[in-house]
Design a protein around this motif. Structure first.
Motif, PDB file in Angstrom:
ATOM      1  N   MET A  16      -5.056  83.933   4.373  1.00 21.02           N
ATOM      2  CA  MET A  16      -4.515  82.581   4.472  1.00 21.02           C
ATOM      3  C   MET A  16      -4.017  82.323   5.891  1.00 21.02           C
TER       4      MET A  16
ATOM      5  N   GLN B 118      -5.032  83.504   8.618  1.00 20.05           N
ATOM      6  CA  GLN B 118      -6.163  83.334   9.529  1.00 20.05           C
ATOM      7  C   GLN B 118      -6.964  82.061   9.250  1.00 20.05           C
ATOM      8  N   GLY B 119      -6.764  81.490   8.068  1.00 17.65           N
ATOM      9  CA  GLY B 119      -7.598  80.367   7.664  1.00 17.65           C
ATOM     10  C   GLY B 119      -8.992  80.805   7.245  1.00 17.65           C
TER      11      GLY B 119
ATOM     12  N   PHE C 265     -10.845  81.029   4.570  1.00 17.02           N
ATOM     13  CA  PHE C 265     -10.822  80.570   3.187  1.00 17.02           C
ATOM     14  C   PHE C 265     -11.970  81.065   2.312  1.00 17.02           C
TER      15      PHE C 265
ATOM     16  N   CYS D 261       2.521  79.857   8.259  1.00 18.17           N
ATOM     17  CA  CYS D 261       1.105  79.751   8.630  1.00 18.17           C
ATOM     18  C   CYS D 261       0.645  78.321   8.864  1.00 18.17           C
TER      19      CYS D 261
ATOM     20  N   LYS E  39      -3.030  74.868   6.003  1.00 14.95           N
ATOM     21  CA  LYS E  39      -3.587  76.089   5.407  1.00 14.95           C
ATOM     22  C   LYS E  39      -3.095  76.266   3.978  1.00 14.95           C
TER      23      LYS E  39
ATOM     24  N   SER F  27      -5.123  74.022   1.730  1.00 20.42           N
ATOM     25  CA  SER F  27      -6.444  74.620   1.491  1.00 20.42           C
ATOM     26  C   SER F  27      -6.351  75.795   0.530  1.00 20.42           C
ATOM     27  N   ALA F  28      -5.348  76.634   0.721  1.00 17.35           N
ATOM     28  CA  ALA F  28      -5.175  77.802  -0.156  1.00 17.35           C
ATOM     29  C   ALA F  28      -4.861  77.381  -1.583  1.00 17.35           C
TER      30      ALA F  28
END
Length: 105
Positions: free
Chosen positions: A51, A53-54, A56, A87, A91, A94-95
Protein backbone atom coordinates in the motif's frame (compact mmCIF):
# COMPACT_ATOMS: atom_id res chain seq x y z
CA UNK A 1 2.61 -23.66 3.63
CA UNK A 2 1.45 -24.49 0.12
CA UNK A 3 4.23 -24.46 -2.51
CA UNK A 4 4.20 -21.23 -4.48
CA UNK A 5 4.25 -21.59 -8.27
CA UNK A 6 3.03 -18.14 -9.39
CA UNK A 7 6.49 -17.14 -10.62
CA UNK A 8 6.89 -20.18 -12.79
CA UNK A 9 3.25 -20.12 -13.87
CA UNK A 10 3.41 -16.49 -15.02
CA UNK A 11 7.05 -15.86 -15.93
CA UNK A 12 8.72 -19.27 -16.10
CA UNK A 13 9.34 -19.17 -19.84
CA UNK A 14 10.06 -15.44 -20.07
CA UNK A 15 12.15 -14.84 -16.92
CA UNK A 16 13.02 -18.24 -15.47
CA UNK A 17 15.60 -17.04 -12.91
CA UNK A 18 13.22 -14.39 -11.51
CA UNK A 19 10.46 -17.02 -11.36
CA UNK A 20 12.78 -19.38 -9.49
CA UNK A 21 13.79 -16.67 -6.98
CA UNK A 22 10.14 -15.71 -6.44
CA UNK A 23 8.91 -19.24 -5.86
CA UNK A 24 11.89 -20.89 -4.17
CA UNK A 25 13.59 -18.09 -2.24
CA UNK A 26 10.98 -15.44 -1.44
CA UNK A 27 8.04 -17.78 -0.87
CA UNK A 28 9.89 -21.06 -0.40
CA UNK A 29 12.47 -19.86 2.13
CA UNK A 30 11.51 -16.45 3.52
CA UNK A 31 7.74 -16.89 3.83
CA UNK A 32 8.17 -20.39 5.26
CA UNK A 33 10.11 -19.14 8.32
CA UNK A 34 6.97 -19.21 10.46
CA UNK A 35 9.00 -19.93 13.58
CA UNK A 36 10.36 -16.36 13.20
CA UNK A 37 7.21 -14.57 12.03
CA UNK A 38 3.77 -16.03 11.34
CA UNK A 39 2.31 -16.07 7.84
CA UNK A 40 -0.50 -13.82 9.12
CA UNK A 41 1.98 -11.23 10.37
CA UNK A 42 4.02 -11.44 7.16
CA UNK A 43 0.81 -10.82 5.24
CA UNK A 44 -0.03 -7.72 7.32
CA UNK A 45 3.48 -6.36 6.83
CA UNK A 46 3.46 -7.11 3.11
CA UNK A 47 0.06 -5.46 2.60
CA UNK A 48 1.30 -2.38 4.46
CA UNK A 49 4.45 -2.18 2.35
CA UNK A 50 2.57 -2.65 -0.92
CA UNK A 51 0.00 0.00 0.00
CA UNK A 52 2.82 2.41 0.91
CA UNK A 53 4.36 1.88 -2.52
CA UNK A 54 1.06 2.11 -4.36
CA UNK A 55 1.66 -1.37 -5.79
CA UNK A 56 -2.05 -2.12 -6.06
CA UNK A 57 -2.03 -5.17 -8.39
CA UNK A 58 0.35 -6.91 -5.97
CA UNK A 59 -1.65 -5.60 -3.00
CA UNK A 60 -4.75 -7.38 -4.25
CA UNK A 61 -2.89 -10.68 -4.54
CA UNK A 62 -1.45 -10.28 -1.06
CA UNK A 63 -4.81 -9.36 0.44
CA UNK A 64 -6.15 -12.64 -0.94
CA UNK A 65 -3.17 -14.47 0.59
CA UNK A 66 -3.61 -12.50 3.82
CA UNK A 67 -7.26 -13.47 4.08
CA UNK A 68 -6.22 -17.13 3.74
CA UNK A 69 -3.57 -16.50 6.40
CA UNK A 70 -6.18 -15.25 8.87
CA UNK A 71 -6.35 -11.48 8.39
CA UNK A 72 -9.91 -10.31 9.07
CA UNK A 73 -11.93 -7.58 7.38
CA UNK A 74 -11.72 -5.46 10.53
CA UNK A 75 -7.94 -5.81 10.64
CA UNK A 76 -7.42 -4.83 6.98
CA UNK A 77 -9.77 -1.85 7.44
CA UNK A 78 -7.76 -0.73 10.47
CA UNK A 79 -4.47 -1.23 8.62
CA UNK A 80 -5.63 0.93 5.71
CA UNK A 81 -7.14 3.60 7.98
CA UNK A 82 -3.93 3.81 10.00
CA UNK A 83 -1.71 3.96 6.91
CA UNK A 84 -3.87 6.64 5.27
CA UNK A 85 -2.13 9.17 7.50
CA UNK A 86 1.35 7.88 6.70
CA UNK A 87 1.04 6.82 3.05
CA UNK A 88 -1.58 9.18 1.69
CA UNK A 89 -5.32 9.49 1.42
CA UNK A 90 -5.52 8.54 -2.28
CA UNK A 91 -3.61 5.31 -1.63
CA UNK A 92 -6.06 4.50 1.16
CA UNK A 93 -9.01 5.02 -1.18
CA UNK A 94 -7.41 2.69 -3.72
CA UNK A 95 -6.60 0.10 -1.06
CA UNK A 96 -10.15 0.23 0.31
CA UNK A 97 -11.51 -0.55 -3.16
CA UNK A 98 -9.36 -3.66 -3.27
CA UNK A 99 -10.19 -4.64 0.31
CA UNK A 100 -13.93 -4.39 -0.39
CA UNK A 101 -13.48 -6.80 -3.29
CA UNK A 102 -11.41 -9.29 -1.31
CA UNK A 103 -13.07 -9.12 2.11
CA UNK A 104 -16.74 -8.86 1.15
CA UNK A 105 -18.16 -12.35 1.23
Amino acid sequence: MKKQTAGRDNLGDFAPKFAELNDDVLFGEVWSREDKLSARDRSLITCAALMAQGAFPQLKSHMVIGKKNGITKDEIVELITHLAFYCGWPKAWSAFGIAQEVFTD
